[in-house]
Design a protein around this motif. Sequence first.
Motif, short mmCIF file in Angstrom:
data_model
loop_
_atom_site.label_atom_id
_atom_site.label_comp_id
_atom_site.label_asym_id
_atom_site.label_seq_id
_atom_site.Cartn_x
_atom_site.Cartn_y
_atom_site.Cartn_z
N TYR A 75 -12.79 72.86 91.15
CA TYR A 75 -11.72 73.75 90.69
C TYR A 75 -11.81 75.04 91.51
O TYR A 75 -12.76 75.80 91.39
CB TYR A 75 -11.87 74.04 89.20
N SER B 168 -8.87 71.07 93.09
CA SER B 168 -7.57 71.60 92.67
C SER B 168 -7.49 73.07 93.08
O SER B 168 -8.43 73.84 92.85
CB SER B 168 -7.46 71.46 91.15
N PHE C 171 -4.46 67.86 88.91
CA PHE C 171 -5.69 67.99 88.13
C PHE C 171 -5.62 67.19 86.82
O PHE C 171 -6.61 66.62 86.37
CB PHE C 171 -5.95 69.48 87.84
N SER C 172 -4.40 67.11 86.27
CA SER C 172 -4.28 66.47 84.95
C SER C 172 -3.75 65.03 85.06
O SER C 172 -3.36 64.45 84.06
CB SER C 172 -3.34 67.29 84.08
N TYR D 23 -6.90 63.78 83.96
CA TYR D 23 -7.99 64.74 84.11
C TYR D 23 -9.27 64.03 84.58
O TYR D 23 -9.56 62.91 84.12
CB TYR D 23 -8.32 65.39 82.75
N GLU E 169 -6.99 76.22 81.17
CA GLU E 169 -7.31 74.78 81.16
C GLU E 169 -7.86 74.31 79.81
O GLU E 169 -8.74 73.44 79.76
CB GLU E 169 -8.32 74.45 82.29
N PHE F 223 -7.73 70.54 79.25
CA PHE F 223 -8.78 69.78 79.94
C PHE F 223 -10.05 69.75 79.08
O PHE F 223 -10.64 68.69 78.83
CB PHE F 223 -9.06 70.42 81.31
N SER G 184 -9.64 67.78 75.92
CA SER G 184 -9.59 66.33 76.12
C SER G 184 -11.00 65.77 76.39
O SER G 184 -11.16 64.58 76.69
CB SER G 184 -8.67 65.97 77.29
N GLY H 89 -13.08 67.10 78.78
CA GLY H 89 -13.52 67.49 80.12
C GLY H 89 -14.52 68.63 80.06
O GLY H 89 -14.54 69.40 79.09
#
Length: 395
Positions: free
Chosen positions: A302, A326, A350-351, A354, A373, A376, A379, A381
């Motif tokens: 990132y 990303s 990025f998604s 993810y 984020e 992310f 979820s 991540g």
Amino acid sequence: MSFGPMPIANGFLAPQDIPLDTYRFELATASCKRCRTFQLIDQPPPDKMFHANYAFFSQTSRVMQDHFENFALDIAQRLLARRDDPFVVELGSNDGIMLRHIAKRGVRHLGVEPSANVAAAARNNGVNTTSVFFDAESAANIREQYGPADVIAAANVMCHIGSIRDVAAGIALLLRDDGVLIFEDPYLGEVIAKTSYDQIYDEHVFLFSLESVRAIFGPHGLSVIDVAPQTTHGGSMRYTLGKTEHHEVSSTVTELEVAESRQGLGDDQTYDRFRQSCEASKAALNRLLGELRGAGKRIAGYGATSKSTTVLNYCGIGPELIEFISDTTPIKQGKVTPGTHISVKPPSCFSEPYPDFAVLFAWNHAAEIIAKEKAFLESGGRFITFVPEVGMIQA
Ligand code: DWN
């Protein structure tokens, strides 16, 4: 200490140009025993780093935009308030992120920005900009055309200039007798304390401390009259300097002097310990990424930062560990990272879907990125950090 052969940190390249990615220099540092300036032993020529395709645009971060608006406010309120028709010069004014707030106030100003593409962006922002390298000669030209400067400002610029003594001479020449030089850069004390060795790359020829700033600017009649720590770029220092006889020195200067002595910035052992910490950080990051990939996890990066070039090349991390990085900067997207050839993709990738983990190369923007984020993290991540030590950030 040496970080090994290194490409140009912002030398992102098109995939078809990978065979041309051959330039390397030895990224190695030393701390001068006399003046304690922490510096690169070798720096590539400036035109290899700063040119019409320079990849870093300051305005990519919301937090940095606010920071520079406040920097301009500090200059306007603290330094310009009682001056008649003042003139402000900013060195390395990039896309005008700070100076446009000075310009908006109707103050006479000039940005000096050698990278032609970002200088053009500044002009589009209404900032009067000249695209030259600043030195004693260009300082004399500016003084002749505009008169002496009341304020000379620079942010994340001084530490990039190998010919700093020539720049200091130019500043002394351009500055009005009671004018001030105000600049900020990543602070050596923070880099050592956080093992943020990724602040060491071609563009950062120096990492300053109070002691080294004094050693560089003192011989040109400029004394440090105030210092103020900043949270930007993982911990920076803002130094205000003036011609010695025209200003009082704030107590913040003595306080920093004491803190630097306590931290041992003048001791060789400090730099030995820093080297050991860098090696330990490299081993821990490689171990973690290797374990995760071994377990079949998808890892992205990132922020294709300049700093990431040091981390990736020093640690020997390539596309086998990190699938893509990303990044919001259009000029970096569709390219690959210098030396390690990891694809840089726009944030929309990025998604989709993810990754399991994302190495937070833009760790200095952590608060802004974590807020952005949330989905992310929610979820499942996790961000992988390596400053101040290798670890994870999860929801
Ligand atoms: O001194 C320097 C500093 C000021 O900026 C230069 N030598 C070059 C540059 O260093 P950097 O590239 O390490 O800076 P940043 O600000 O850490 O770079 C952030 C990168 O991350 C940019 O490419 C933009 C990207 N980014 C992103 O993709 N999403 C940034 C944010 C905040 C985001 O949300």
